[in-house]
Design an enzyme around this catalytic site. Sequence first.
Site, PDB file in Angstrom:
ATOM      1  N   GLU A  52       4.253  -6.525   1.642  1.00  0.00           N
ATOM      2  CA  GLU A  52       3.765  -6.894   0.292  1.00  0.00           C
ATOM      3  C   GLU A  52       3.636  -5.672  -0.610  1.00  0.00           C
ATOM      4  O   GLU A  52       2.546  -5.372  -1.095  1.00  0.00           O
ATOM      5  CB  GLU A  52       2.359  -7.508   0.388  1.00  0.00           C
ATOM      6  CG  GLU A  52       2.199  -8.746   1.188  1.00  0.00           C
ATOM      7  CD  GLU A  52       0.720  -9.123   1.360  1.00  0.00           C
ATOM      8  OE1 GLU A  52      -0.174  -8.312   1.035  1.00  0.00           O
ATOM      9  OE2 GLU A  52       0.476 -10.226   1.837  1.00  0.00           O
ATOM     10  N   CYS A  65     -14.295   5.553 -27.574  1.00  0.00           N
ATOM     11  CA  CYS A  65     -15.571   6.265 -27.653  1.00  0.00           C
ATOM     12  C   CYS A  65     -16.252   6.406 -26.295  1.00  0.00           C
ATOM     13  O   CYS A  65     -17.374   5.919 -26.100  1.00  0.00           O
ATOM     14  CB  CYS A  65     -16.476   5.555 -28.644  1.00  0.00           C
ATOM     15  SG  CYS A  65     -15.708   5.509 -30.256  1.00  0.00           S
ATOM     16  N   GLU A  66     -15.574   7.021 -25.374  1.00  0.00           N
ATOM     17  CA  GLU A  66     -16.150   7.333 -24.061  1.00  0.00           C
ATOM     18  C   GLU A  66     -15.505   8.625 -23.575  1.00  0.00           C
ATOM     19  O   GLU A  66     -14.293   8.796 -23.717  1.00  0.00           O
ATOM     20  CB  GLU A  66     -15.815   6.240 -23.035  1.00  0.00           C
ATOM     21  CG  GLU A  66     -16.374   4.903 -23.381  1.00  0.00           C
ATOM     22  CD  GLU A  66     -16.555   4.005 -22.166  1.00  0.00           C
ATOM     23  OE1 GLU A  66     -16.634   4.537 -21.030  1.00  0.00           O
ATOM     24  OE2 GLU A  66     -16.628   2.791 -22.366  1.00  0.00           O
ATOM     25  N   GLY A  77       3.604  -3.339  -3.881  1.00  0.00           N
ATOM     26  CA  GLY A  77       3.480  -3.489  -5.325  1.00  0.00           C
ATOM     27  C   GLY A  77       3.864  -2.173  -5.983  1.00  0.00           C
ATOM     28  O   GLY A  77       4.963  -2.001  -6.502  1.00  0.00           O
ATOM     29  N   GLY A  79       0.764  -1.239   0.000  1.00  0.00           N
ATOM     30  CA  GLY A  79       0.000   0.000   0.000  1.00  0.00           C
ATOM     31  C   GLY A  79       0.793   1.285   0.000  1.00  0.00           C
ATOM     32  O   GLY A  79       0.206   2.369  -0.142  1.00  0.00           O
TER      33      GLY A  79
HETATM   34  N1  LLP Z   1      -1.357  -6.905  -0.675  1.00  0.00           N
HETATM   35  C1  LLP Z   1      -2.680  -7.049  -0.917  1.00  0.00           C
HETATM   36  C2  LLP Z   1      -3.439  -8.041  -0.165  1.00  0.00           C
HETATM   37  C3  LLP Z   1      -3.305  -6.233  -1.888  1.00  0.00           C
HETATM   38  O1  LLP Z   1      -4.610  -6.375  -2.122  1.00  0.00           O
HETATM   39  C4  LLP Z   1      -2.543  -5.278  -2.593  1.00  0.00           C
HETATM   40  C5  LLP Z   1      -3.155  -4.419  -3.616  1.00  0.00           C
HETATM   41  C6  LLP Z   1      -1.160  -5.193  -2.320  1.00  0.00           C
HETATM   42  C7  LLP Z   1      -0.612  -6.006  -1.347  1.00  0.00           C
HETATM   43  C8  LLP Z   1      -0.269  -4.225  -3.017  1.00  0.00           C
HETATM   44  O2  LLP Z   1      -0.645  -2.905  -2.844  1.00  0.00           O
HETATM   45  P1  LLP Z   1       0.293  -1.717  -3.360  1.00  0.00           P
HETATM   46  O3  LLP Z   1       1.580  -1.794  -2.595  1.00  0.00           O
HETATM   47  O4  LLP Z   1       0.516  -1.923  -4.816  1.00  0.00           O
HETATM   48  O5  LLP Z   1      -0.478  -0.497  -3.085  1.00  0.00           O
HETATM   49  N2  LLP Z   1      -5.512  -0.860  -9.297  1.00  0.00           N
HETATM   50  C9  LLP Z   1      -5.363   0.089  -8.204  1.00  0.00           C
HETATM   51  C10 LLP Z   1      -4.626  -0.510  -7.016  1.00  0.00           C
HETATM   52  C11 LLP Z   1      -5.260  -1.788  -6.499  1.00  0.00           C
HETATM   53  C12 LLP Z   1      -4.524  -2.402  -5.330  1.00  0.00           C
HETATM   54  C13 LLP Z   1      -5.051  -3.741  -5.006  1.00  0.00           C
HETATM   55  N3  LLP Z   1      -4.397  -4.431  -3.949  1.00  0.00           N
HETATM   56  C14 LLP Z   1      -4.655   1.328  -8.739  1.00  0.00           C
HETATM   57  O6  LLP Z   1      -4.334   1.377  -9.930  1.00  0.00           O
HETATM   58  O7  LLP Z   1      -4.458   2.290  -8.007  1.00  0.00           O
END
Ligand code: LLP
Length: 457
Positions: free
Chosen positions: A298, A373-374, A300, A264
């Site tokens: 975790e 087209c949106e 991302g 997150g």
């Molecule tokens: N762990 C779990 C259980 C998660 O559900 C997620 C992300 C992460 C880790 C990694 O989160 P991060 O470090 O990437 O924030 N598509 C959306 C973001 C969706 C995140 C979903 N879960 C966007 O483009 O902002």
Amino acid sequence: MATYTARLADLPEPEIADLIAARPNLSMHAMDGLLMDGVPLNAVADALGTPTWVISAPTLRARYQAMAHALDQAGLGAHVHYAVKANDHLAVLRVLGAEGAGADVVSEGELRRARLAGIAPTNIVFSGVGKTVAELRHALAEGISQINVESAEELDILSAVASAAGRTARVALRVNPDVDAGTHAKISTGRARDKFGIAYEDAASLYARAAALPGIRPVGLAVHIGSQILSMAPYRAAYARIADLVQTLRAAGLTVESVDCGGGLGIGYADEPGGNPASLAGAIRASLHNLGLKLMVEPGRWLVGPAGVLLASVVLEKRVGDPANGSRFVVLDAAMNDLIRPAMYDAFHGIVPLSAVDAVRPAGAADVVGPVCESGDTFARGRLLPPLAAGARVAILDAGAYGAVMSSTYNARPLAAEAMLDPSAGPSGFAVIRERQKLEDLWAAEIVPDWLKSGIG
Ligand code: LLP
């Protein structure tokens, strides 16, 4: 969040030079134009056309190392499990795996990707609110290190699946701490009303029940409160609640070996600083240090977001109304089917011309849109950009996370090509890591039933 949704009206629009200055991996070269980690992005666009994703291996490595270093410095011994969903390309997984990252996966597909990229099963955790029986079976057969269970119902299913397979599942209970991460509603996961995790009040009794279930070995707790989080206060609140729960469980004679602290951590999408891994490490340390826990995170977005851009070309500039007060639309050949974040979350992404000459010409406000087209197919509204002739190229910044993975082929638009920057790629500094999808591939799996094949034309 100011920079998560639209920028707040009272924040000045960042200038192109500010966007570049805020990113150590970008620079503008007078002749070669915008460089990413020293590689001219124009060279990538010349070779592959546009739209094309570019992901930089040196940036991925630098960010992984910065995160690992911050966790080490805080004395946490925490292990990084990269959230594969942010960018699941095999080459990205190989770069991060080689740095030592484990994987956090949410489907059999992601699990298989992580394994294909060489990440050991003992370095993989499986999260997600709706794992199927087939997925649980596969995860157990692979012998992954942990399954993060999100409900009492899932725990029972897993117990049955594991028992039938003669295996013991190492389980962490994902707890919903009922903390609002203050991020966009669509990516907030830690409030009681969100679908994720086990209600805080139910977690202790469920943990005790898990310990008695066949095929289940509860090893710890997991928490993840949302994405693009820039304030440490919600993290601190969530970790404090988890630490309390660890103490409660231990007082009841239960064994808690590990806590998965989730992901997150946000990034700066405009010219503001992003989340700082040292601050995150501090928030973890404040509650979860010295409990003899094996800790993991975790992340991302923080690892991969700033490592990627989406290259696009201007199809045309369209003006509506009188030149002084009318609208100006910069129409790109990339669209919401490529990068959906602006349409889906009103997300801000910096947009920088690849040409050094374009970048310094006087800028005026424009809406930057795609051809779909949106009306939602809008990358930016009122963005300060110089006049851009047909064929001029731009980079849409911070597209390494939740970019290519969220693409679709809407409007029968093929998935874009992708390149990885890496000095190992040879003199060009980059390699193609995904060919542009062929139009024929769009309908290759479609079947027209025989009874529809006659009678037309
Ligand atoms: N762990 C779990 C259980 C998660 O559900 C997620 C992300 C992460 C880790 C990694 O989160 P991060 O470090 O990437 O924030 N598509 C959306 C973001 C969706 C995140 C979903 N879960 C966007 O483009 O902002």
